[in-house]
Design a protein around this motif. Structure first.
Motif, short mmCIF file in Angstrom:
data_model
loop_
_atom_site.label_atom_id
_atom_site.label_comp_id
_atom_site.label_asym_id
_atom_site.label_seq_id
_atom_site.Cartn_x
_atom_site.Cartn_y
_atom_site.Cartn_z
N VAL A 69 0.86 -1.18 0.00
CA VAL A 69 0.00 0.00 0.00
C VAL A 69 0.90 1.23 0.00
O VAL A 69 1.61 1.49 0.97
CB VAL A 69 -0.94 0.02 1.21
CG1 VAL A 69 -1.93 1.19 1.09
CG2 VAL A 69 -1.70 -1.29 1.34
N VAL A 85 -8.01 2.62 6.79
CA VAL A 85 -7.93 1.96 5.48
C VAL A 85 -7.22 0.61 5.61
O VAL A 85 -7.68 -0.40 5.07
CB VAL A 85 -7.20 2.86 4.47
CG1 VAL A 85 -6.90 2.09 3.18
CG2 VAL A 85 -8.05 4.08 4.14
N GLY A 88 -9.51 -1.81 7.28
CA GLY A 88 -10.57 -2.22 6.36
C GLY A 88 -10.07 -3.19 5.31
O GLY A 88 -10.76 -4.16 4.97
N LEU A 89 -8.88 -2.95 4.77
CA LEU A 89 -8.31 -3.85 3.78
C LEU A 89 -8.00 -5.22 4.39
O LEU A 89 -8.25 -6.26 3.78
CB LEU A 89 -7.03 -3.24 3.19
CG LEU A 89 -7.21 -2.08 2.24
CD1 LEU A 89 -5.86 -1.44 1.92
CD2 LEU A 89 -7.90 -2.52 0.95
N SER A 92 -11.15 -7.09 4.68
CA SER A 92 -11.81 -7.41 3.42
C SER A 92 -11.07 -8.45 2.59
O SER A 92 -11.68 -9.19 1.82
CB SER A 92 -11.97 -6.13 2.58
OG SER A 92 -12.77 -5.18 3.26
N TYR A 118 -2.77 4.66 -2.80
CA TYR A 118 -3.85 5.31 -2.07
C TYR A 118 -3.57 6.80 -1.91
O TYR A 118 -2.53 7.20 -1.38
CB TYR A 118 -4.04 4.66 -0.71
CG TYR A 118 -5.16 5.29 0.10
CD1 TYR A 118 -6.48 4.92 -0.14
CD2 TYR A 118 -4.89 6.25 1.06
CE1 TYR A 118 -7.52 5.51 0.57
CE2 TYR A 118 -5.92 6.84 1.78
CZ TYR A 118 -7.23 6.47 1.53
OH TYR A 118 -8.25 7.06 2.22
N TYR A 234 -15.12 4.03 4.49
CA TYR A 234 -13.95 3.15 4.54
C TYR A 234 -14.32 1.70 4.23
O TYR A 234 -13.65 1.03 3.45
CB TYR A 234 -13.30 3.20 5.93
CG TYR A 234 -12.74 4.54 6.30
CD1 TYR A 234 -11.75 5.13 5.54
CD2 TYR A 234 -13.21 5.23 7.41
CE1 TYR A 234 -11.24 6.37 5.89
CE2 TYR A 234 -12.72 6.46 7.76
CZ TYR A 234 -11.73 7.03 7.00
OH TYR A 234 -11.23 8.27 7.33
N THR A 235 -15.42 1.22 4.84
CA THR A 235 -15.79 -0.18 4.67
C THR A 235 -16.11 -0.52 3.21
O THR A 235 -15.51 -1.45 2.65
CB THR A 235 -16.97 -0.55 5.58
OG1 THR A 235 -16.59 -0.35 6.94
CG2 THR A 235 -17.37 -2.00 5.38
N CYS A 238 -12.90 -0.22 1.01
CA CYS A 238 -11.94 -1.31 1.19
C CYS A 238 -12.47 -2.61 0.60
O CYS A 238 -11.70 -3.40 0.03
CB CYS A 238 -11.61 -1.48 2.67
SG CYS A 238 -10.64 -0.12 3.36
N LYS A 239 -13.78 -2.85 0.71
CA LYS A 239 -14.35 -4.06 0.13
C LYS A 239 -14.20 -4.05 -1.39
O LYS A 239 -13.86 -5.08 -2.00
CB LYS A 239 -15.82 -4.18 0.53
CG LYS A 239 -16.04 -4.63 1.97
CD LYS A 239 -17.51 -4.81 2.27
CE LYS A 239 -17.71 -5.33 3.68
NZ LYS A 239 -19.16 -5.50 4.00
N THR A 241 -11.96 -2.35 -3.11
CA THR A 241 -10.53 -2.46 -3.40
C THR A 241 -10.07 -3.91 -3.33
O THR A 241 -9.34 -4.38 -4.20
CB THR A 241 -9.72 -1.60 -2.42
OG1 THR A 241 -10.13 -0.23 -2.52
CG2 THR A 241 -8.23 -1.70 -2.73
N ALA A 242 -10.52 -4.62 -2.30
CA ALA A 242 -10.16 -6.04 -2.17
C ALA A 242 -10.69 -6.84 -3.36
O ALA A 242 -10.00 -7.72 -3.89
CB ALA A 242 -10.72 -6.59 -0.86
#
Length: 261
Positions: A69, A85, A88-89, A92, A118, A234-235, A238-239, A241-242
């Motif tokens: 990251v 972040v 969250g990552l 996720s 990011y 954020y949630t 991050c979801k 992004t994953a």
């Protein structure tokens, strides 16, 4: 099993001849090929997971899953956001993924399988890409390039929610984006904006009605009895992004590369 990717497929996607792709793969001397074209070819090669024997040893084939990251370092508000972040990552991504933090200056990240850029500028994003030919995801950065997945905030949706909540106007308070295009998008979306950073601190925010998507900012300004509407992004950010990391590592073709949360 899908059709085997050939050098002609790479050439077509990159908009060059098969000979040009061959020259780049073999590092053929005496050819006048721009660095921009070379970088595009390498990213297309990565996108399709094309591994001819002549250079397979230069592309990572390890079964480990390590995600780097990359972000700029800043004040306490930025650091608090980045911790959210990372958390969250971590929640996720699947358990077999690990995360490493890469602060500037950015260069070659040899031990990663994918990179999340990011809150960096578009120029910094491509600088990272030019050093690393592995999946690269843009988060809170507008690159608008089909070679890369991009995840940003849907500020229009955020405004609609705030417009329905506040009766007498409000100010959107957020961290100052590193990407100028993203900053302009925010300024065009909201009538009143305060960017935290570049000498402007939270103590300088005088508005009574405040919209923010940053938890640290929300907590700080709520303590002085301001009416704060906090939208946790954020949630879902991050979801998504994953999900994009998994898609990029699959090396499959996807029609959609840009997502607004």
């Amino acid at each position: 099993m899908g059709k085997r990717i050939t050098i002609h497929d790479i050439a077509r996607e990159a908009g060059v001849s098969a000979a040009t792709v061959s020259y780049v793969i073999n590092n053929t001397q005496g050819q006048t090929i721009s660095e921009e074209t070379k970088n595009k070819i390498w990213h297309v090669i990565n996108m399709f997971n094309y591994k001819p024997n002549v250079f397979a040893k230069n592309l990572r084939s390890s079964t480990s899953k390590l995600v780097a990251v990359c972000t700029r370092t800043g004040g306490y508000a930025e650091k608090a956001e980045f911790v959210n972040v990372l958390e969250g990552l971590s929640a996720s991504l699947r358990k077999n993924f690990g995360l490493i933090f890469c602060p500037p200056p950015f260069g070659n990240i040899s031990n990663a399988d994918a990179i999340i850029a990011y809150n960096v500028s578009k120029e910094t994003f491509y600088e990272i890409g030019n050093y690393n030919y592995i999946p690269l995801i843009a988060v809170n950065c507008l690159v608008e390039d089909k070679l890369f997945f991009q995840i940003t905030v849907d500020y229009s949706k955020l405004r609609r929610k705030a417009d329905g909540y506040f009766k007498n106007g409000y100010t959107f308070v957020c961290l100052e984006p590193a990407d100028s295009a993203l900053k302009n998008e925010i300024l065009k979306t909201f009538e009143h904006v305060v960017f935290i950073g570049s000498g402007v601190g939270l103590q300088n925010v005088k508005a009574e009605n405040i919209l923010t998507s940053n938890g640290f900012i929300a907590d700080f300004l709520s303590q002085r009895s301001a009416d704060v509407l906090y939208e946790d992004l954020y949630t879902p950010l991050c979801k998504q992004t994953a999900d994009c990391i998994n898609k990029a590592l699959s090396h499959e073709q996807f029609d959609v590369h840009s997502y607004k949360i």
